[in-house]
Design an enzyme around this catalytic site. Sequence first.
Site, PDB file in Angstrom:
ATOM      1  N   ASP A  92       0.838  -1.202   0.000  1.00 19.41           N
ATOM      2  CA  ASP A  92       0.000   0.000   0.000  1.00 19.41           C
ATOM      3  C   ASP A  92       0.872   1.251   0.000  1.00 19.41           C
ATOM      4  O   ASP A  92       1.405   1.652   1.029  1.00 19.41           O
ATOM      5  CB  ASP A  92      -0.913  -0.030   1.233  1.00 19.41           C
ATOM      6  CG  ASP A  92      -1.758   1.230   1.387  1.00 19.41           C
ATOM      7  OD1 ASP A  92      -1.778   2.060   0.458  1.00 19.41           O
ATOM      8  OD2 ASP A  92      -2.395   1.380   2.450  1.00 19.41           O
TER       9      ASP A  92
ATOM     10  N   GLU B 259      30.779  10.493   6.876  1.00 18.09           N
ATOM     11  CA  GLU B 259      31.249  10.326   8.254  1.00 18.09           C
ATOM     12  C   GLU B 259      30.084  10.581   9.217  1.00 18.09           C
ATOM     13  O   GLU B 259      29.990  11.635   9.841  1.00 18.09           O
ATOM     14  CB  GLU B 259      32.377  11.308   8.563  1.00 18.09           C
ATOM     15  CG  GLU B 259      33.607  11.191   7.672  1.00 18.09           C
ATOM     16  CD  GLU B 259      34.651  12.240   7.992  1.00 18.09           C
ATOM     17  OE1 GLU B 259      34.543  12.893   9.052  1.00 18.09           O
ATOM     18  OE2 GLU B 259      35.559  12.431   7.182  1.00 18.09           O
TER      19      GLU B 259
ATOM     20  N   GLU C  93      27.911  10.790  12.459  1.00 13.42           N
ATOM     21  CA  GLU C  93      28.106  10.843  13.906  1.00 13.42           C
ATOM     22  C   GLU C  93      26.780  10.560  14.601  1.00 13.42           C
ATOM     23  O   GLU C  93      25.710  10.753  14.017  1.00 13.42           O
ATOM     24  CB  GLU C  93      28.647  12.215  14.318  1.00 13.42           C
ATOM     25  CG  GLU C  93      29.999  12.542  13.714  1.00 13.42           C
ATOM     26  CD  GLU C  93      30.406  13.998  13.859  1.00 13.42           C
ATOM     27  OE1 GLU C  93      31.602  14.283  13.681  1.00 13.42           O
ATOM     28  OE2 GLU C  93      29.532  14.845  14.134  1.00 13.42           O
TER      29      GLU C  93
ATOM     30  N   GLU D 251      33.551  11.077  19.725  1.00 20.02           N
ATOM     31  CA  GLU D 251      33.562  12.385  19.073  1.00 20.02           C
ATOM     32  C   GLU D 251      33.603  13.511  20.116  1.00 20.02           C
ATOM     33  O   GLU D 251      33.637  13.275  21.305  1.00 20.02           O
ATOM     34  CB  GLU D 251      32.377  12.546  18.126  1.00 20.02           C
ATOM     35  CG  GLU D 251      32.727  12.413  16.639  1.00 20.02           C
ATOM     36  CD  GLU D 251      33.736  13.454  16.170  1.00 20.02           C
ATOM     37  OE1 GLU D 251      33.882  14.511  16.825  1.00 20.02           O
ATOM     38  OE2 GLU D 251      34.405  13.209  15.145  1.00 20.02           O
TER      39      GLU D 251
ATOM     40  N   GLU E 292      31.607   8.169  16.470  1.00 22.52           N
ATOM     41  CA  GLU E 292      31.696   8.126  15.014  1.00 22.52           C
ATOM     42  C   GLU E 292      32.310   6.803  14.591  1.00 22.52           C
ATOM     43  O   GLU E 292      33.283   6.339  15.201  1.00 22.52           O
ATOM     44  CB  GLU E 292      32.540   9.287  14.486  1.00 22.52           C
ATOM     45  CG  GLU E 292      32.662   9.341  12.971  1.00 22.52           C
ATOM     46  CD  GLU E 292      33.438  10.544  12.480  1.00 22.52           C
ATOM     47  OE1 GLU E 292      34.265  10.387  11.558  1.00 22.52           O
ATOM     48  OE2 GLU E 292      33.221  11.651  13.023  1.00 22.52           O
TER      49      GLU E 292
ATOM     50  N   HIS F 199      29.842  14.664   7.488  1.00 23.80           N
ATOM     51  CA  HIS F 199      30.717  15.202   6.449  1.00 23.80           C
ATOM     52  C   HIS F 199      30.776  14.191   5.311  1.00 23.80           C
ATOM     53  O   HIS F 199      31.014  13.000   5.533  1.00 23.80           O
ATOM     54  CB  HIS F 199      32.121  15.448   7.005  1.00 23.80           C
ATOM     55  CG  HIS F 199      32.137  16.263   8.259  1.00 23.80           C
ATOM     56  ND1 HIS F 199      33.040  16.069   9.277  1.00 23.80           N
ATOM     57  CD2 HIS F 199      31.330  17.280   8.670  1.00 23.80           C
ATOM     58  CE1 HIS F 199      32.815  16.933  10.246  1.00 23.80           C
ATOM     59  NE2 HIS F 199      31.779  17.675   9.911  1.00 23.80           N
TER      60      HIS F 199
ATOM     61  N   ARG G   7      38.131  23.813   8.502  1.00 20.32           N
ATOM     62  CA  ARG G   7      36.900  23.125   8.847  1.00 20.32           C
ATOM     63  C   ARG G   7      35.703  24.056   9.020  1.00 20.32           C
ATOM     64  O   ARG G   7      34.597  23.596   9.279  1.00 20.32           O
ATOM     65  CB  ARG G   7      37.109  22.285  10.115  1.00 20.32           C
ATOM     66  CG  ARG G   7      37.839  20.981   9.842  1.00 20.32           C
ATOM     67  CD  ARG G   7      38.216  20.238  11.103  1.00 20.32           C
ATOM     68  NE  ARG G   7      38.531  18.845  10.832  1.00 20.32           N
ATOM     69  CZ  ARG G   7      39.674  18.415  10.315  1.00 20.32           C
ATOM     70  NH1 ARG G   7      40.626  19.284  10.015  1.00 20.32           N
ATOM     71  NH2 ARG G   7      39.867  17.126  10.088  1.00 20.32           N
TER      72      ARG G   7
ATOM     73  N   GLU H 239      35.239  17.554   0.483  1.00 19.18           N
ATOM     74  CA  GLU H 239      34.426  17.165   1.640  1.00 19.18           C
ATOM     75  C   GLU H 239      33.359  18.242   1.848  1.00 19.18           C
ATOM     76  O   GLU H 239      33.685  19.380   2.195  1.00 19.18           O
ATOM     77  CB  GLU H 239      35.314  17.047   2.878  1.00 19.18           C
ATOM     78  CG  GLU H 239      34.544  16.771   4.162  1.00 19.18           C
ATOM     79  CD  GLU H 239      35.407  16.976   5.406  1.00 19.18           C
ATOM     80  OE1 GLU H 239      34.975  16.552   6.490  1.00 19.18           O
ATOM     81  OE2 GLU H 239      36.498  17.571   5.294  1.00 19.18           O
TER      82      GLU H 239
ATOM     83  N   ARG I 287      30.831  19.625   4.174  1.00 23.33           N
ATOM     84  CA  ARG I 287      30.774  19.458   5.620  1.00 23.33           C
ATOM     85  C   ARG I 287      29.426  19.807   6.239  1.00 23.33           C
ATOM     86  O   ARG I 287      29.215  19.619   7.434  1.00 23.33           O
ATOM     87  CB  ARG I 287      31.870  20.311   6.275  1.00 23.33           C
ATOM     88  CG  ARG I 287      33.261  19.797   5.986  1.00 23.33           C
ATOM     89  CD  ARG I 287      34.344  20.650   6.618  1.00 23.33           C
ATOM     90  NE  ARG I 287      34.218  20.788   8.061  1.00 23.33           N
ATOM     91  CZ  ARG I 287      34.604  19.877   8.957  1.00 23.33           C
ATOM     92  NH1 ARG I 287      35.143  18.729   8.547  1.00 23.33           N
ATOM     93  NH2 ARG I 287      34.467  20.099  10.242  1.00 23.33           N
TER      94      ARG I 287
END
Length: 470
Positions: free
Chosen positions: A51, A130, A132, A212, A220, A269, A339, A358, A360
């Site tokens: 359904d 990655e 977390e 972490e 992580e 990330h 970062r 990456e 982030r």
Amino acid sequence: MTPKDFFAFAEKNGAKMVDLKFTDIFGTWQHCSYPLSTWDEGTFEDGVGFDGSSIRGWQTIDSSDMLAVPDPATVKMDPFFKSPTVSVLADIVDPITKEDYNKDPRGVAKKGLAYLQQTGLADACFIGPEPEFFVFDDVRYLSNQRGAMYEIDSSEAAWNTGRSEEGNLGHKVGYKGGYFPVAPTDTYGDLRAEMVEELQKVGIVVEAHHHEVATAGQCEIDMEFSPLLQMADQFMWYKYIIKNVAKRNGKTVTFMPKPVFDDNGSGMHTHISLWKDGNTLMYGDGYAGLSEFAIHAIGGIIKHGRALIALSNPTANSFHRLVPGFEAPVTLAMSQRNRSASCRIPMYSGSPKAKRVEFRCPDPTANGYLSFTALMMAMIDGVQNKIDPGEPLDRDIYDMTPEELAETNVAPKNLDEALIALEEDHEFLTAGDVFSEDLINSFIKYKRTEELDPIRLRPHPYEFDLYYNA
């Protein structure tokens, strides 16, 4: 695997049941189990009915019949059923037209990869997320007309240094103090190892696991990068296994981006690279060792970043994490090593094969099939249109003046802003009919009516602190 191989695998492992799984628009696994004896090789062509009107954001009740067609190549032994059970992922098909359903996230990822090859720009996309998560000992929450509350607890939490524990031994994780401590401060090494073992049993290659930054059990576990569709499948297994291993150990896991106030939230990330004929297209002699191809691809991410965030950070809670000061990037810019930029170019390795970008911003409430594919589509658009990503952000964003920040392209401040961005900027997603207008509209409508509107209607508990005696 062929259907014949599927049944040979099931027999070899003594399976009595088969569990069929598929993913809804919002990244939640749905499932139904069948005695293995009720399936034959024809099931892999004909599918099984269900359904579609009972799945969030899918069909209306007057056109509810849908088919789930199992993919034999995805067969695994499910780690958590008492009776030996094979698990298989399904693609969703319209029972009348036999066409792939345009709201099936796994189908979107397949169409995205087909479009990538059709462009001739690349033939493979690799993803390394990655995710977390927090491990809690206790969680309680309530929202009704009389009141609202939530309460979380963790034996590791900094707020429990003064709690009577019939011998409080200390060793609590301080706020923002959870990155890489050894035992006895990190109490979840064995639990994460058990999670890793179960991930390995279903074929997921794990690179590392660790505590972490945040207090209260933030962890992580990193998977080795894989082709996009494989990684999206693995991400579903990842969340399923981590939650269930925690539960059988008397713990609870959440992938909420921001369950703990005034400490770091959980991100995902996402590392991504495009390849052709077995060679990376990302390496070159440009900024941070990038090719012109890669720089234009990053330009696509930055240009469409606000719309991408509607899919990569798809909850109201996501935007409690996307704020300055908690390692969550809010600046849509590229940078090597930095970062605080949304697009970071890792510099750990000089190998051309390691060159990647990456992104982030994402968090683990994202639907991997949609978020990973949308990120790839933004890169394709960037390369096709030679989009300039702008000057690199090679400085600490927290040292920038308000005037400098005002000139910077930043992430949406809330889910409503992100949905507006997706509404206004999604042609790059519908290229090649990868994302349908129907899917995008259903996603936006559900988020507004079922999440944002209910939040707007409810007084927030902190409002009583602010206004009760006004």
